[in-house]
Design an enzyme around this catalytic site. Structure first.
Site, short mmCIF file in Angstrom:
data_model
loop_
_atom_site.label_atom_id
_atom_site.label_comp_id
_atom_site.label_asym_id
_atom_site.label_seq_id
_atom_site.Cartn_x
_atom_site.Cartn_y
_atom_site.Cartn_z
N HIS A 244 -3.94 3.69 -1.36
CA HIS A 244 -5.23 3.01 -1.23
C HIS A 244 -6.27 4.01 -0.74
O HIS A 244 -5.95 4.91 0.03
CB HIS A 244 -5.13 1.83 -0.25
N GLU A 303 -1.42 -5.07 -4.64
CA GLU A 303 -1.00 -5.40 -6.01
C GLU A 303 0.50 -5.61 -6.16
O GLU A 303 0.94 -6.29 -7.08
CB GLU A 303 -1.46 -4.30 -6.98
#
Ligand code: CMC
Length: 361
Positions: A244, A303
């Site tokens: 991320h 996700e």
């Protein structure tokens, strides 16, 4: 200059705070894990909209139900050719037919649009007839009913609510930034949402959960996780569902969604095998990523468990990005209104590194 605008602060917001060092996400004063599982999507949308639309009613459920019914009229434009396209492209084409505006009515139609158009696209692509919304149902229950053609259980609707709430806003992510840039030009809310949706589509942002399922299916067994993942990294692939820009620790949304997968599985009596397998793959991936990039903390992002939850709800992987948009659209709209209320035109500068000035022939 900062590549990818990393570390650049480009907006003030009251909407959400992403603390990448501590792995914390706060949405208008509430920790995401407190909202998910306890709040309906309509309530989360109201929380985001509060103060940005003069006339927003305290309960959005009824007006959002009416907006779903109104937006269904656009489904007539969905022909077989469009339905065969990537569901995000087909849904975006229908959404683009909505007029621009800056009022609550426009915002409600835009929240309703991905929720109504995605099931219609999936059904027409499968040779079925689109199902009209039921304004009396909750947003999540109606999405599942329109997709499957059969009512959802309370546990399933609650699981989808947990997902939509978890992803409703997340600081200045790429799609929200795109939406704010367009809002700053005063183009209107539909234009902002189209910009957000287009940015969301990419696999580095909202396009990752479908490929997570592909990865799990290709790995197949826990024993194959390590060799498969090592081969993927050796090819230069990125492991979907990991890493991320902001989080240097685990994304808090991963655990909120994992909890929702567990709750749903215990309500439906589903075998825990798929979750246990995913956890084994996750552990292998985290180990390998630590070895592969010791200087860059790469942890599980939203996700990975998004994929598990949406799969458990029977939604097809090709639709996962559209379902992400169903949640994030409230954030895009609130950010667009916030940008309009106080922000200037967003217009950064670039450094010219092209050829010296020369005389045109
Ligand atoms: N697998 C393997 N290597 C990775 C991964 C990954 N998932 N993520 C980052 N890296 C490596 C990357 O290759 C780079 O190495 P090098 O410096 O040798 O080129 C290094 O880590 C830093 O990566 P970066 O691309 O500079 O980091 P970023 O902040 O630009 O990227 C990211 C963030 C999410 C795009 C990236 O981690 C990624 O591609 N992840 C996989 C796709 C994914 O899961 N996307 C969903 C993101 S979460 C949803 C959302 O909030 O938008």
């Amino acid at each position: 200059m900062s590549e990818g605008l990393e570390g650049v602060i480009a907006a003030r917001t009251v909407l959400s705070d992403v603390d990448g060092a501590r792995g914390r996400l706060v949405i208008r004063g509430y920790a995401v894990e407190d909202l998910a599982g306890r709040t309906r999507y309509e309530e989360a949308a109201h929380l985001l909209f509060d103060g940005f639309f003069d006339e927003a009613p305290s309960d959005l459920a009824a007006v959002l139900g009416e907006a779903r019914a109104r937006v269904f009229a656009e489904v007539g434009a969905l022909d077989d050719g469009l339905a065969r396209r990537d569901p995000v492209e087909a849904m975006r084409a229908l959404l683009a037919r909505l007029p621009d505006g800056d009022d609550l009515g426009t915002a409600l139609l835009l929240i309703a649009a991905p929720a109504v158009f995605t099931p219609a696209v999936l059904r027409v692509a499968a040779g079925n007839t689109p199902i009209a919304p039921d304004p009396a149902l909750s947003h999540a229950a109606d999405i599942l009913r329109m997709t499957r053609g059969a009512p959802a259980t309370d546990a399933e609707a609650a699981a989808l609510d947990a997902y939509l709430v978890t992803v409703c806003d997340h600081g200045l992510n790429a799609s929200t930034f795109a939406a704010r840039v367009v809002a700053s030009t005063r183009a209107g809310l539909t234009s902002s949402v189209l910009a957000g949706l287009s940015a969301l589509k990419g696999p580095l942002h909202g396009g990752a959960p479908g490929p997570v399922i592909d990865m799990l299916d290709a790995i197949g067994t826990p024993r194959n996780a390590r060799p498969w993942l090592e081969r993927a990294l050796a090819r230069g692939d990125r492991l979907m569902g990991f890493g991320h820009r902001i989080y240097r620790v685990r994304d808090p949304r991963a655990d909120a969604l994992k909890a929702a997968v567990r709750t749903l599985a215990s309500a439906t009596g589903a075998a825990p095998g798929r979750l246990a397998f995913a956890e084994a793959v996750e552990q292998a991936a985290l180990e390998i990523l630590r070895e592969h990039k010791p200087d860059r903390p790469l942890d599980t992002n939203v996700e990975f468990y998004t994929a598990l939850l949406l799969e458990a709800l029977g939604l097809p992987p090709a639709s996962f990005t559209c379902v992400f948009a169903m949640g994030r659209v409230a954030g895009w709209l609130a950010h667009a209104r916030e940008q309009l209320a106080g922000g200037r035109l967003i217009r950064p500068q670039s450094v010219y590194v092209g050829p010296e000035v020369r005389v045109a022939a």
